[in-house]
Scaffold this motif. Structure first.
Motif, short mmCIF file in Angstrom:
data_model
loop_
_atom_site.label_atom_id
_atom_site.label_comp_id
_atom_site.label_asym_id
_atom_site.label_seq_id
_atom_site.Cartn_x
_atom_site.Cartn_y
_atom_site.Cartn_z
N VAL A 77 37.37 28.09 23.61
CA VAL A 77 36.72 28.33 24.51
C VAL A 77 37.30 27.89 26.02
CG1 VAL A 77 34.37 28.34 23.43
CG2 VAL A 77 35.11 26.10 24.53
N PRO A 78 37.16 28.65 27.27
CA PRO A 78 37.50 28.55 28.52
C PRO A 78 37.17 26.85 29.01
CG PRO A 78 36.79 30.68 28.33
CD PRO A 78 36.25 29.92 27.17
N CYS A 79 37.97 26.26 29.72
CA CYS A 79 37.71 24.95 30.11
C CYS A 79 38.43 24.66 31.43
CB CYS A 79 38.05 23.80 29.09
SG CYS A 79 39.89 23.62 29.00
N ALA A 80 38.30 23.92 32.05
CA ALA A 80 38.78 23.76 33.62
C ALA A 80 40.25 23.41 33.44
CB ALA A 80 38.18 22.14 34.10
N GLY A 81 41.06 23.92 34.14
CA GLY A 81 42.51 24.01 33.65
C GLY A 81 43.16 22.77 33.81
N ASN A 82 44.01 22.63 33.10
CA ASN A 82 44.95 21.23 33.32
C ASN A 82 46.56 21.76 33.32
OD1 ASN A 82 43.46 18.64 33.69
ND2 ASN A 82 42.56 19.51 31.99
N GLY A 285 58.59 38.43 43.47
CA GLY A 285 57.59 39.63 43.33
C GLY A 285 56.20 39.03 43.99
N PRO A 286 55.57 39.93 44.54
CA PRO A 286 54.29 39.75 44.93
C PRO A 286 53.30 39.22 44.08
CG PRO A 286 54.74 42.18 45.27
CD PRO A 286 56.06 41.41 45.01
N LYS A 287 53.37 39.59 42.78
CA LYS A 287 52.69 39.19 42.00
C LYS A 287 52.78 37.75 41.20
CE LYS A 287 51.63 43.88 40.28
NZ LYS A 287 51.69 44.73 38.92
N HIS A 288 54.02 37.15 41.66
CA HIS A 288 54.57 35.87 41.25
C HIS A 288 54.39 35.04 42.50
CE1 HIS A 288 56.01 32.91 38.79
NE2 HIS A 288 57.31 33.36 38.53
N GLY A 289 55.73 34.45 42.73
CA GLY A 289 55.70 33.54 44.07
C GLY A 289 55.53 34.24 45.36
N GLY A 290 55.73 35.42 45.49
CA GLY A 290 55.43 36.13 46.79
C GLY A 290 53.90 36.35 47.15
N ALA A 291 52.98 35.77 46.18
CA ALA A 291 51.48 36.09 46.18
C ALA A 291 50.91 35.35 47.31
CB ALA A 291 50.60 35.71 44.78
N GLY A 338 42.32 34.91 40.34
CA GLY A 338 42.71 35.27 38.99
C GLY A 338 44.11 34.61 38.70
N HIS A 339 44.36 34.29 37.37
CA HIS A 339 45.53 33.84 36.85
C HIS A 339 45.78 34.29 35.43
CE1 HIS A 339 48.69 30.86 35.62
NE2 HIS A 339 48.97 30.80 36.80
N ALA A 340 47.01 34.41 34.88
CA ALA A 340 47.29 34.75 33.69
C ALA A 340 46.87 33.77 32.52
CB ALA A 340 48.78 35.23 33.51
N ILE A 341 46.49 32.64 32.86
CA ILE A 341 46.16 31.55 32.03
C ILE A 341 44.86 30.97 32.38
CG2 ILE A 341 46.87 29.46 30.85
CD1 ILE A 341 48.83 31.70 30.13
N TYR A 342 45.10 30.49 33.54
CA TYR A 342 43.37 29.75 34.02
C TYR A 342 42.22 30.64 34.04
CZ TYR A 342 47.05 26.28 35.30
OH TYR A 342 47.79 25.21 35.33
N SER A 343 41.08 30.25 33.59
CA SER A 343 39.93 31.16 33.72
C SER A 343 38.70 30.42 34.36
CB SER A 343 39.52 31.85 32.45
OG SER A 343 39.37 30.86 31.50
N VAL A 344 38.75 29.20 34.42
CA VAL A 344 37.80 28.52 35.03
C VAL A 344 38.29 27.94 36.16
CG1 VAL A 344 36.19 26.57 34.69
CG2 VAL A 344 36.53 27.95 32.80
N SER A 345 39.51 27.26 36.19
CA SER A 345 39.86 26.69 37.68
C SER A 345 41.52 26.50 37.12
CB SER A 345 39.38 25.44 37.70
OG SER A 345 39.54 24.20 36.62
N TYR A 390 37.72 40.16 31.13
CA TYR A 390 37.99 39.56 29.73
C TYR A 390 38.10 38.06 29.75
CZ TYR A 390 39.27 44.61 28.38
OH TYR A 390 39.13 45.89 28.14
N LYS A 391 38.11 37.61 30.94
CA LYS A 391 38.31 36.12 30.98
C LYS A 391 37.78 35.84 32.74
CE LYS A 391 43.08 35.56 32.10
NZ LYS A 391 42.95 34.67 33.31
N GLY A 392 37.57 34.65 32.65
CA GLY A 392 37.01 34.16 34.00
C GLY A 392 37.87 34.54 34.97
N VAL A 393 37.43 34.45 36.43
CA VAL A 393 38.45 34.94 37.39
C VAL A 393 38.24 33.54 38.42
CG1 VAL A 393 38.86 36.14 39.56
CG2 VAL A 393 38.41 37.35 37.27
N ASN A 394 39.33 32.76 39.03
CA ASN A 394 39.22 31.94 39.76
C ASN A 394 40.45 31.80 40.79
OD1 ASN A 394 40.58 30.92 36.94
ND2 ASN A 394 41.40 29.72 38.81
N ALA A 395 40.01 31.21 41.86
CA ALA A 395 41.42 30.92 43.01
C ALA A 395 42.38 30.39 42.27
CB ALA A 395 40.80 30.14 44.13
#
Length: 461
Positions: A77-82, A285-291, A338-345, A390-395
């Motif tokens: 289950v999703p949890c706060a990111g670490n 790339g703007p989807k990676h470090g250029g974001a 949004g992030h590829a891995i984190y869904s809560v934070s 499909y999963k959470g969205v966070n800053a």
């Protein structure tokens, strides 16, 4: 006259999208299209991730871990990111060097490269090792950096890193000791390359040129600020926050795009300079470090289009327009969310946010911070209304890093290079890890869809 005609012809051929190019582009569009349903049919993990963001297992690493889920009753289950560096929680590492009131870049770089936190004597030796490498080959600034400077610092830096290959007598030696030497050189030289490239481009644009040598008694973050500013002045708070930013960006697991690029290119047996340059191309790339640049540009557009920054209805409508490809760059993205891995934070964003409000008050930019906070709160809801999630969205970390850099009066063209100045430590560690453990070139499979065809003679086409 002849010369001018030739130049115009060359300019047209090189820089214009001609009717011929349009024709060929049409063929590319037609013959490269793949029905998206086929990806599902053949169980292709686009982006090497499933719909929930879980990545395809492609390797093993000791260096860092991105944790966004936990096991509850036998289920993930999703949890706060670490984020963990060599097993240490990033929050503990940052809290540790902030509490002890010393800079963290060198200490955490030691940890990531060598696997253990250094003693005071080990840290001193490592710092001295970096200091003695804060130099560039004779005439490198004149012959490489000052030649054809670019407004895009990432491209300039990639070119300069590739040029360093020519100055290295052991450039192709891929033994661990030699690659470590090269990596330590690049980690030490990168701030100089970054800042000098920025000044070289400004000089080309008509501004004064000043090139300051790094000071041995200063940290990496302090040297960046000192070399960047004409008066060499910076505050302790500015240096501390930049240092923290470098630590937060230092590594992020083996699967992020630029680090995976490092593994892929390293596996081919190529040299360190080519490997790091490839990682730089990915990070740009703007989807990676250029974001982070995209985030600040998006907010600049938002602040121009919205009459009242405190009006939630206006902000909501702008966010809808972003997703509907009616606002900003019309890509349908809310950058920084949004992030590829984190869904809560995202733990890096959480750490940044602790300092954003404090900085905003000191810099008199509370209204701007309030707008960011509103977007952070509203964006997940707007995205959920518009798209299947499909999963959470966070800053993510890029949401606030651009604002922090802006309040530190850093030029926008250096936002992504600053990311690279930190991530080069992680790339180095992962390159060394790949060389130590894996001797196979990375080559995943792609399923061909084109049917086999018989050759057709020209006259029958």
């Amino acid at each position: 006259m002849v010369g001018k005609t030739v130049n115009k012809s060359v300019d047209r051929a090189l820089f214009e999208i001609t009717p011929e190019i349009q024709h060929f582009a049409g063929l590319c569009e037609k013959n490269n299209a793949i029905d998206k349903e086929l990806y599902t049919k053949y169980e292709v993990k686009r982006g090497l991730r499933d719909l929930n963001g879980k990545g395809v297992l492609a390797g093993l690493t000791n260096i860092s871990d991105v944790c966004a889920k936990k096991i509850v009753n036998g289920e993930e289950v999703p949890c706060a990111g670490n984020l963990y560096y060599r097993g240490y929680n990033i929050k503990d590492l940052v809290g540790g060097f902030l509490k002890e009131d010393h800079f963290g870049f060198e200490e955490i770089a030691y940890l990531i490269l060598f696997g253990e936190l250094p003693s005071s004597s080990e840290l001193e030796m490592f710092h001295e090792t970096l200091v003695e490498r804060r130099t560039l080959p004779p005439n490198f600034v004149r012959d490489v950096i000052m030649k054809a400077p670019s407004g895009d610092m990432m491209n300039s830096l990639s070119r300069e890193i590739l040029n360093l290959y020519s100055y290295d007598d052991k450039a192709d030696d891929t033994t661990i000791s030699n690659v470590l030497r090269q990596c330590l050189n690049l980690i030490s030289q990168f701030p100089m390359l970054m800042v000098y490239s920025y000044h070289a481009y400004n000089f080309r644009m008509g501004e004064d040129l000043y090139i300051y040598a790094p000071q041995p008694n200063l940290s990496t973050a302090e040297n960046i600020l000192m070399m960047l500013r004409e008066d060499k002045k910076y505050t302790k708070l500015e240096a501390r926050i930049l240092d923290m930013a470098l630590v937060l960006h230092m590594d992020h697991g083996g699967g992020n795009n630029s680090t995976f690029t490092t593994h892929v290119v390293t596996s081919s047996g190529t040299d360190t300079y080519s490997t790091i340059s490839a990682a730089m191309a990915s990070l740009k790339g703007p989807k990676h470090g250029g974001a982070n640049i995209k985030v600040t540009q998006m907010f600049a557009d938002m602040k121009e289009k919205i009459s009242d920054w405190t009006d939630e209805d206006e902000v909501h409508q702008y966010l809808e327009d972003l997703l509907d490809k009616k606002a900003f760059d019309r890509k349908g993205l809310i950058y920084g969310m949004g992030h590829a891995i984190y869904s809560v934070s995202d733990p890096r964003a959480e750490i940044f946010k602790q300092f954003v409000e404090q900085l905003a008050k000191e810099k008199g930019r509370e209204e701007e911070y309030a707008l960011y906070a509103m977007v952070e709160r509203m964006a997940p809801q707007v995205i959920g209304e518009k798209r299947k999630i499909y999963k959470g969205v966070n800053a993510n970390v890029d949401f606030y890093s651009g604002l922090v850099y802006s309040m530190l009066d850093l030029p926008a063209s250096l936002y992504t290079p600053i990311f690279a100045a930190a991530r080069i430590v992680g790339w180095s560690a992962h390159r060394l890890e790949e060389l130590k453990n894996v001797d196979k070139i990375i080559r995943p499979a792609y399923k061909p869809l084109s049917p086999y065809r018989e050759y057709v003679k020209m006259e029958d086409r």
